[in-house]
Design an enzyme around this catalytic site. Sequence first.
Site, PDB file in Angstrom:
ATOM      1  N   GLY A   1      26.641   4.645 -18.762  1.00  0.00           N
ATOM      2  CA  GLY A   1      26.573   3.273 -19.280  1.00  0.00           C
ATOM      3  C   GLY A   1      25.371   3.049 -20.180  1.00  0.00           C
ATOM      4  O   GLY A   1      24.497   3.900 -20.304  1.00  0.00           O
TER       5      GLY A   1
ATOM      6  N   GLY B   1      22.117   2.249 -20.834  1.00  0.00           N
ATOM      7  CA  GLY B   1      20.899   2.082 -20.045  1.00  0.00           C
ATOM      8  C   GLY B   1      19.746   1.520 -20.849  1.00  0.00           C
ATOM      9  O   GLY B   1      18.723   1.134 -20.305  1.00  0.00           O
TER      10      GLY B   1
ATOM     11  N   ASP C   1      13.413   3.283 -18.600  1.00  0.00           N
ATOM     12  CA  ASP C   1      12.755   1.995 -18.839  1.00  0.00           C
ATOM     13  C   ASP C   1      13.548   1.089 -19.790  1.00  0.00           C
ATOM     14  O   ASP C   1      13.144  -0.026 -20.062  1.00  0.00           O
ATOM     15  CB  ASP C   1      11.336   2.217 -19.384  1.00  0.00           C
ATOM     16  CG  ASP C   1      11.342   3.013 -20.692  1.00  0.00           C
ATOM     17  OD1 ASP C   1      12.449   3.353 -21.191  1.00  0.00           O
ATOM     18  OD2 ASP C   1      10.250   3.292 -21.216  1.00  0.00           O
ATOM     19  N   GLY C   2      14.658   1.621 -20.304  1.00  0.00           N
ATOM     20  CA  GLY C   2      15.474   0.803 -21.203  1.00  0.00           C
ATOM     21  C   GLY C   2      14.882   0.622 -22.587  1.00  0.00           C
ATOM     22  O   GLY C   2      15.399  -0.139 -23.403  1.00  0.00           O
TER      23      GLY C   2
ATOM     24  N   ARG D   1      22.218  -0.930 -34.077  1.00  0.00           N
ATOM     25  CA  ARG D   1      23.261   0.030 -34.442  1.00  0.00           C
ATOM     26  C   ARG D   1      24.555  -0.702 -34.753  1.00  0.00           C
ATOM     27  O   ARG D   1      24.927  -1.659 -34.082  1.00  0.00           O
ATOM     28  CB  ARG D   1      23.467   0.991 -33.262  1.00  0.00           C
ATOM     29  CG  ARG D   1      24.651   1.912 -33.414  1.00  0.00           C
ATOM     30  CD  ARG D   1      24.520   3.128 -32.514  1.00  0.00           C
ATOM     31  NE  ARG D   1      24.810   2.855 -31.115  1.00  0.00           N
ATOM     32  CZ  ARG D   1      24.703   3.787 -30.155  1.00  0.00           C
ATOM     33  NH1 ARG D   1      24.298   5.010 -30.472  1.00  0.00           N
ATOM     34  NH2 ARG D   1      24.976   3.488 -28.903  1.00  0.00           N
TER      35      ARG D   1
ATOM     36  N   ASP E   1      30.164  11.485 -23.281  1.00  0.00           N
ATOM     37  CA  ASP E   1      29.720  10.094 -23.466  1.00  0.00           C
ATOM     38  C   ASP E   1      29.156   9.884 -24.868  1.00  0.00           C
ATOM     39  O   ASP E   1      28.930   8.748 -25.281  1.00  0.00           O
ATOM     40  CB  ASP E   1      28.669   9.707 -22.421  1.00  0.00           C
ATOM     41  CG  ASP E   1      27.508  10.678 -22.371  1.00  0.00           C
ATOM     42  OD1 ASP E   1      27.739  11.865 -22.076  1.00  0.00           O
ATOM     43  OD2 ASP E   1      26.372  10.269 -22.661  1.00  0.00           O
ATOM     44  N   ASN E   2      28.938  10.959 -25.592  1.00  0.00           N
ATOM     45  CA  ASN E   2      28.463  10.837 -26.976  1.00  0.00           C
ATOM     46  C   ASN E   2      29.560  11.185 -27.968  1.00  0.00           C
ATOM     47  O   ASN E   2      29.278  11.509 -29.118  1.00  0.00           O
ATOM     48  CB  ASN E   2      27.244  11.736 -27.194  1.00  0.00           C
ATOM     49  CG  ASN E   2      26.040  11.267 -26.393  1.00  0.00           C
ATOM     50  OD1 ASN E   2      25.953  10.106 -26.022  1.00  0.00           O
ATOM     51  ND2 ASN E   2      25.117  12.168 -26.128  1.00  0.00           N
TER      52      ASN E   2
HETATM   53  P1  AMP Z   1      21.793   9.870 -24.377  1.00  0.00           P
HETATM   54  O1  AMP Z   1      21.426  11.268 -23.969  1.00  0.00           O
HETATM   55  O2  AMP Z   1      20.810   9.247 -25.294  1.00  0.00           O
HETATM   56  O3  AMP Z   1      23.180   9.791 -24.863  1.00  0.00           O
HETATM   57  O4  AMP Z   1      21.716   8.997 -23.045  1.00  0.00           O
HETATM   58  C1  AMP Z   1      22.382   9.360 -21.867  1.00  0.00           C
HETATM   59  C2  AMP Z   1      22.308   8.251 -20.834  1.00  0.00           C
HETATM   60  O5  AMP Z   1      20.956   7.973 -20.504  1.00  0.00           O
HETATM   61  C3  AMP Z   1      22.910   6.941 -21.286  1.00  0.00           C
HETATM   62  O6  AMP Z   1      23.528   6.352 -20.175  1.00  0.00           O
HETATM   63  C4  AMP Z   1      21.707   6.138 -21.722  1.00  0.00           C
HETATM   64  O7  AMP Z   1      21.922   4.765 -21.640  1.00  0.00           O
HETATM   65  C5  AMP Z   1      20.671   6.591 -20.710  1.00  0.00           C
HETATM   66  N1  AMP Z   1      19.300   6.437 -21.234  1.00  0.00           N
HETATM   67  C6  AMP Z   1      18.738   7.156 -22.230  1.00  0.00           C
HETATM   68  N2  AMP Z   1      17.473   6.741 -22.461  1.00  0.00           N
HETATM   69  C7  AMP Z   1      17.227   5.739 -21.595  1.00  0.00           C
HETATM   70  C8  AMP Z   1      16.097   4.885 -21.323  1.00  0.00           C
HETATM   71  N3  AMP Z   1      14.962   4.991 -22.007  1.00  0.00           N
HETATM   72  N4  AMP Z   1      16.234   3.969 -20.345  1.00  0.00           N
HETATM   73  C9  AMP Z   1      17.375   3.857 -19.643  1.00  0.00           C
HETATM   74  N5  AMP Z   1      18.449   4.615 -19.843  1.00  0.00           N
HETATM   75  C10 AMP Z   1      18.397   5.544 -20.801  1.00  0.00           C
HETATM   76 MG    MG Z   2      24.565   8.608 -25.349  1.00  0.00          MG
END
Ligand code: AMP
Ligand code: MG
Length: 490
Positions: free
Chosen positions: A87, A89, A122-123, A173, A249-250
């Site tokens: 989801g 995050g 940390d979002g 985005r 998920d990507n």
């Molecule tokens: P990504 O590898 O960027 O596609 O992210 C994979 C997952 O990690 C997704 O669910 C993102 O929302 C979550 N995520 C990545 N970076 C953060 C962050 N700094 N804080 C919270 N969730 C994150």
């Molecule tokens: Mg992603």
Amino acid sequence: MTLFPFENSYASLPERFYARLPPSRVSKPELIKINLDLAVDLGLNPDKLTSEFAVEVLAGNRVPDNSEPIALAYAGHQFGGWVPSLGDGRALLLGELRNKAGRLCDLQLKGSGPTPFSRNGDGRAWLGPVLREYIVSEAIHFLGIPSTRTLSAVSTGEKVFREQTYPGGILTRVARSHIRVGTFQYFYAREDYEALKLLTDYLIERNYPELKDSENHLLALLEKIVAGQAKLIAKWMSVGFIHGVMNTDNTSLSCETIDFGPCAFMDRYMATKVFSSIDLNGRYAYSNQPIIAHWNLAQFATTLIPLLPMDEEQAVKILTQAINKFPALYLDYWISIFGQKLGLQNPANEDFEFISEFLKIMEEAQADFTLSFRVLSTIPADDLTLTHFEPFANSPELILEWIPTWTARLGREKESEQNRLRLMQRVNPAYIPRNHQIEKAIVEGVDGKFERFNTMVEILKTPYTHQPGYEEFEKTPDEDEVVAKTFCGT
Ligand code: AMP
Ligand code: MG
């Protein structure tokens, strides 16, 4: 009129598709860059977008009246391992805007604070990934490859901790939709077939309206996506782009490039090239990208089984047939694009060997991918000498020795040399967002200096045209500038 005329079609799906919450406030939002051309295409008033109100919205400090912010639910296979709940995050969908062509586009804040999907994160985002995504997503778009785009980058005035502290940033985005293979997997894993059906209908209505009346719309949808992904990956390959995290998920079901983490464009050509620091086994290496895309599509097809009006065995058979069109489709696109890169207007299957041989030679010569093709597109074949290849190849003589094989094949083409060069320049960019330049732009940006960042965004709007005065951005990195590894930065 309201500045952001949002629609909220995803937010009108059932509550289990997302979490509703506002963005978290930041202390001192400042605009770094706004993409005015994109804003105009989205029907936004460019004169108002630098206003304090607009910047507050793009930083998440104010939610416009007609926005219903949501964090989207999805799951996914990360490096082949199943994760039932991922989801958004660190992202929030503010709503959708209708572009000039009448299609809905998502507007999403990235780095807008924690959500119920944040797990231990940390979002937030720091400036590095924000500037990187701005440069790379826009560059990919202007290279003629489907991509999510970037409307704005703001700094937040907050510190973000990633082994050390960095200035925080938020990126806006723009996507044709944020539906991923992982969105389907999320509901499939929960055996929520009602949600799967709603999601399918939504995806068709939103991204594939031409399929609405098709007799077997599920199969037609899968076939569209198989073809869309095959074309997308062939295009990535044609510019030396390595996504780096092709998790399900990507993988966008609107077949756009999405999620710019440790992605990178190759300088020197190497078939098995990997940049990402976390991709220890090279799962997402350059040459693996089509294989992984095929695998990701199989995961998508699996989620459609319960929706098909037949028993499971029959459904699997039909879906497998559809998925297995991927390799041949991909190969067709690949031969077509790489053939054009070598000046062949109607390349045929037999040209596969010829193109592959050139790539092999480029690898042996340790030559720059982009500049090898570019030189062949700018210098008449008979004028090519060692000096043309020396600036970007360790063994330039290997390429020169191949030239007669090439001109023999060109002899069967109808175009005049002048035309051939012109056509080749349209598919062989002079500029790609080179890693070492991105790194410099980030280091300078963290220091509050955005000149290089702005220059790169500008040059990369016309990557196929040589721009006098900007040769620095065409060049390969000096030895001490080479970027060996890239990081997610999350
Ligand atoms: P990504 O590898 O960027 O596609 O992210 C994979 C997952 O990690 C997704 O669910 C993102 O929302 C979550 N995520 C990545 N970076 C953060 C962050 N700094 N804080 C919270 N969730 C994150
Ligand atoms: Mg992603």
